[in-house]
Every structure is written in structure tokens, then in C-alpha cells.
Design an enzyme around this catalytic site. Sequence first.
Site, PDB file in Angstrom:
ATOM      1  N   TYR A 138       1.381  -1.214   0.224  1.00 22.22           N
ATOM      2  CA  TYR A 138       0.303  -0.355   0.074  1.00 22.22           C
ATOM      3  C   TYR A 138       0.896   1.138   0.280  1.00 22.22           C
ATOM      4  O   TYR A 138       0.331   1.846  -0.743  1.00 22.22           O
ATOM      5  CB  TYR A 138      -1.502   0.269   1.227  1.00 22.22           C
ATOM      6  CG  TYR A 138      -2.023  -0.713   0.851  1.00 22.22           C
ATOM      7  CD1 TYR A 138      -2.448  -1.641   1.119  1.00 22.22           C
ATOM      8  CD2 TYR A 138      -2.859  -0.373   1.535  1.00 22.22           C
ATOM      9  CE1 TYR A 138      -3.499  -2.504   0.610  1.00 22.22           C
ATOM     10  CE2 TYR A 138      -4.195  -1.014   0.991  1.00 22.22           C
ATOM     11  CZ  TYR A 138      -4.722  -2.536   0.979  1.00 22.22           C
ATOM     12  OH  TYR A 138      -5.955  -2.978   1.223  1.00 22.22           O
ATOM     13  N   LYS A 183       3.127 -15.172   3.581  1.00 21.14           N
ATOM     14  CA  LYS A 183       3.324 -16.050   1.880  1.00 21.14           C
ATOM     15  C   LYS A 183       4.961 -16.504   2.342  1.00 21.14           C
ATOM     16  O   LYS A 183       5.591 -15.696   1.197  1.00 21.14           O
ATOM     17  CB  LYS A 183       2.970 -15.539   0.955  1.00 21.14           C
ATOM     18  CG  LYS A 183       3.077 -16.057   0.169  1.00 21.14           C
ATOM     19  CD  LYS A 183       1.833 -17.604  -0.274  1.00 21.14           C
ATOM     20  CE  LYS A 183       1.726 -18.157  -1.760  1.00 21.14           C
ATOM     21  NZ  LYS A 183       1.217 -18.959  -1.450  1.00 21.14           N
ATOM     22  N   ASP A 215      -2.694 -18.377   1.814  1.00 17.91           N
ATOM     23  CA  ASP A 215      -3.730 -19.172   1.149  1.00 17.91           C
ATOM     24  C   ASP A 215      -4.561 -20.307   1.604  1.00 17.91           C
ATOM     25  O   ASP A 215      -5.753 -20.663   2.214  1.00 17.91           O
ATOM     26  CB  ASP A 215      -3.160 -19.748  -0.021  1.00 17.91           C
ATOM     27  CG  ASP A 215      -2.005 -20.714   0.460  1.00 17.91           C
ATOM     28  OD1 ASP A 215      -1.220 -20.499   1.430  1.00 17.91           O
ATOM     29  OD2 ASP A 215      -1.252 -21.242  -1.094  1.00 17.91           O
ATOM     30  N   ASP A 239      -6.497  -6.895   4.550  1.00 18.53           N
ATOM     31  CA  ASP A 239      -7.609  -6.338   3.814  1.00 18.53           C
ATOM     32  C   ASP A 239      -8.235  -7.678   3.589  1.00 18.53           C
ATOM     33  O   ASP A 239      -9.684  -7.246   3.384  1.00 18.53           O
ATOM     34  CB  ASP A 239      -6.892  -5.089   2.623  1.00 18.53           C
ATOM     35  CG  ASP A 239      -7.831  -4.852   1.941  1.00 18.53           C
ATOM     36  OD1 ASP A 239      -8.968  -4.395   2.398  1.00 18.53           O
ATOM     37  OD2 ASP A 239      -7.817  -4.820   0.472  1.00 18.53           O
ATOM     38  N   ASP A 243     -12.342  -9.070   4.837  1.00 19.62           N
ATOM     39  CA  ASP A 243     -14.249  -9.032   4.044  1.00 19.62           C
ATOM     40  C   ASP A 243     -13.986 -10.440   4.814  1.00 19.62           C
ATOM     41  O   ASP A 243     -15.340 -10.759   4.448  1.00 19.62           O
ATOM     42  CB  ASP A 243     -13.808  -8.438   3.095  1.00 19.62           C
ATOM     43  CG  ASP A 243     -13.663  -6.739   2.516  1.00 19.62           C
ATOM     44  OD1 ASP A 243     -13.726  -6.286   3.195  1.00 19.62           O
ATOM     45  OD2 ASP A 243     -14.348  -6.540   1.751  1.00 19.62           O
TER      46      ASP A 243
HETATM   47  C1  IPM Z   1     -10.183  -0.968   4.107  1.00 20.22           C
HETATM   48  C2  IPM Z   1     -10.690  -0.625   1.980  1.00 20.22           C
HETATM   49  C3  IPM Z   1      -9.071   0.294   2.060  1.00 20.22           C
HETATM   50  C4  IPM Z   1      -8.285  -0.869   2.035  1.00 20.22           C
HETATM   51  C5  IPM Z   1      -9.356   1.193   0.441  1.00 20.22           C
HETATM   52  C6  IPM Z   1     -10.408   2.189   0.815  1.00 20.22           C
HETATM   53  C7  IPM Z   1      -7.951   1.890   0.210  1.00 20.22           C
HETATM   54  O1  IPM Z   1     -10.922  -1.029   1.868  1.00 20.22           O
HETATM   55  O2  IPM Z   1     -10.804   0.121   4.610  1.00 20.22           O
HETATM   56  O3  IPM Z   1     -10.093  -2.076   4.328  1.00 20.22           O
HETATM   57  O4  IPM Z   1      -7.921  -1.210   1.567  1.00 20.22           O
HETATM   58  O5  IPM Z   1      -7.378  -0.780   2.944  1.00 20.22           O
HETATM   59 MN    MN Z   2     -10.887  -3.142   2.493  1.00 16.05          MN
END
Ligand code: IPM
Ligand code: MN
Length: 365
Positions: A138, A183, A215, A239, A243
Site C-alpha cells: 500500500y 507468504k 492461502d 484487507d 472481508d
Molecule cells: C479498507 C479499504 C481500504 C483498504 C481502501 C478503501 C483503501 O478496503 O479499509 O479495508 O484497502 O485498506
Molecule cells: Mn478493505
Amino acid sequence: MKRIVLLPGDGIGPEVVREARACLELLSDGCELGLEFEARDFGGVAIDRHGLPLPAETLAACQGADAILLGAVGGPKWDGARERPEAGLLQLRGALGLFANLRPARVMRGLVHLSPLRPELAQGADILVVRELTGGAYFGEKVLEADHASDLCAYSRAEIERIAHVAFAAARRRHKRVTSVDKANVLATSKLWRQVVGEVALGYPDVTLDHLYVDAAAMLLVTSPRRFDVILTENLFGDILSDELAVIGGSIGILPSASVGAAPPALFEPIHGSAPDIAGLDIANPAGTIAAAAMLLGHLGRPDLESLLVDAVESTLADGCRTADLGGSDSCSEFGAETRERLKERISARDAHLALIAMNRGCCG
Ligand code: IPM
Ligand code: MN
Ligand code: NAD
């Protein structure tokens, strides 16, 4: 008096932040908390009004705040922008030194049926992702040319050490297990990561450490989520895995996060994005943002009020009030109002309890 800067942002951001703010206002008024709110432009809306996603006045307000509550940024309107809304979020994390991102997820009591996993797998899952937030791909050097592109993924020993300490300290307050995800079979950064995490672990002999490749971790999260307690991982892996983790509880709409640095202010937000597909319809789930507001209270030194708000939002869900992402038909504002009803009941019960204690002290002291 505590200064809270609100960054509603784009898409569903303003809708979910409105509900969370109203919960905080209720607690502030009912529990003599003295919160003062100030909303600032951030993300796409700031590009529209000021030409850039993190205007200097927004950054200055954040730097002077006790805590920050963010909705979400981004959307198709700004996908081709010279500087995207998301860049503002990375700038803010960098400027405030928010290197640790804490993303707690659990399958709530009585709500296992909301999980897409079979109940026998999901029941009892309770995981904290500790994501490194200001390093890795990032923040490394970026090259984008017509026929070539690269993102440098770099980590220093010091960056790995400080996030590892956050994870081990958090594990001590939980079930004393850290799973470091990397990894290391391919990436040099992961080889250093694994070595340094192992060294930091020596200072926490009461905490068990194991290592997984990312993975395999992605698979195990959905096949045996109960094997995890604290997951410690780098920026990009964190990240993606968070999710995945979010939906184990039923929806990405319910997961909060705290981004913290060495000193205040910390930033609180749901883990989801601006959900452009449902923006403006009043159907977004505000539970994740309300839960983020609860984490904010804990970080301001009021874990008692954090518990009240978490309890209110969980009982709203348990009572069957649900937005569309959880298969319900309640609106975002209805869910917020229902949560505040339950919050009022809890504030009254707390007041009665405190009055009783004061009375007993009066009699016996
Ligand atoms: C999060 C989001 C951000 C990230 C993006 C919007 C830059 O996906 O806060 O998880 O990847 O960190
Ligand atoms: Mn995210
Ligand atoms: P998203 O999280 O916005 O949406 C993914 C899916 O989940 C969509 O179908 C959406 O409707 C649903 N969803 C998300 N939050 C919900 C909620 N609270 N209630 C009900 N449903 C919800 O991810 P995306 O579509 O990949 O990204 C949209 C924009 O948001 C992009 O510009 C992205 O960069 C940005 N984003 C911002 C943040 C942030 O500000 N922290 C985080 C993630 C993504």
C-alpha cells in the site's frame, strides 16, 4: 469535553454515520460524556468541493480530535479521478501514524443462523484480525507506465515488531493464541515477518504462536473459523482476509474496525466500503458503524458505555430487526432507531443501578 471528528464520506457513509452519531449523542447526553461533534469533508465529496480527498483543514481537524468516526469513501464517480478518494484514506492513516488496524468479528449469540456457514462450523467463532496498516504494498513506491507497473512491498523490522506487540498484547486479553499469516514460501517480506514475529513471541511465553500461509488461512477461515483467536498479518493480506471474516457473522455490514497509532487520535470505521449499489436508498446496515462507535467509546476510556452500545445493537439484531443484507426489510434509519430504543432502556437500567449503589453507600457508609 471530547472532540469527535466525523468523516461521513461517500455513498452509504453519511447514512450509516448519521445512525452511529445519534447513538453517541444519546450516550453523551444520558451519561454525561460531553462529546462534541464536528463533521468534515473527506473522500469523493472533498474532491468535489476542494479538489482533493484529504483537504488540509480536514487533516488539521483530525489531528486535533480525540477520536475520528469514518463512514466510507469512494465510488464510480471518482474512479477516473487524478487522485482517488481512497488515496485520502491512505494519506490520513499515514499522517496520523495509524499502523494497527483491529477488526474483531464473532458469530453473535443466537444469531448463528445469519452466517452463510453451517451452524456447527460457525457457532462460537470469535476472531480478532490485527492488520498492519501503514506499510507493505500500500505504501511502497508505485510505478504505472503504459506497459509496466509495480508496487513495492517493503517492511522494516521495526514495523513488524510494533504490530506484533499489538497482536500479542491483544491475545493476552483474549484466548492467548496468535496465528501469524504470511507468504513466507515466496515473499522476502514474509520471511522477515515470520522471523521477527517469532522473536517478539519470546516475550509472551503465555501466548501460543503458529504460522500459516495466507492461502491456507483463507481456506481455514471458512472451514474451521474456531481454530483462530488473533490473526496477525500484513496490510494487503489483512484487507482481504477481513472481508472474508466479516461475512462469517452474516454480512460485511456488521463488522467494525479501529485504526490506532502510538498516540491518539484513533480512527473508527466499519470495514465495508461506500456500497454505491445501495447508496441513498436508506437500506444499508448501520450495525458495523454503530459497533465502530462503540469501540470508540472503549478507546476514550469508557468500556462500560462500549458494552451498553454493543449490547443494544446485538439485541436489536437478536430481536429480528434486520436490513436487507441480513435478509430483512428494515431500513437503515429504522435499525438505528431500534438500537437507540434499546440503548435508552440500558441507560435507564444503569442509572437505576447507580442510584441503588449510591443509596446503599448512604445507608452503610
Ligand atoms: C479498507 C479499504 C481500504 C483498504 C481502501 C478503501 C483503501 O478496503 O479499509 O479495508 O484497502 O485498506
Ligand atoms: Mn478493505
Ligand atoms: P463495498 O464494501 O462498498 O460493497 C461490497 C458489497 O457489500 C456491495 O454489494 C454492498 O452493497 C454491500 N455492502 C457493503 N456495506 C454494506 C452495508 N453496510 N449494508 C449492506 N450492504 C453493504 O465494496 P466495493 O463495492 O468493492 O467498494 C465500493 C467503494 O468503496 C470503492 O470505491 C472502494 O474503494 C471503497 N471502499 C472504501 C472503504 C473505506 O472507506 N474504508 C472500504 C472498502 C471499500
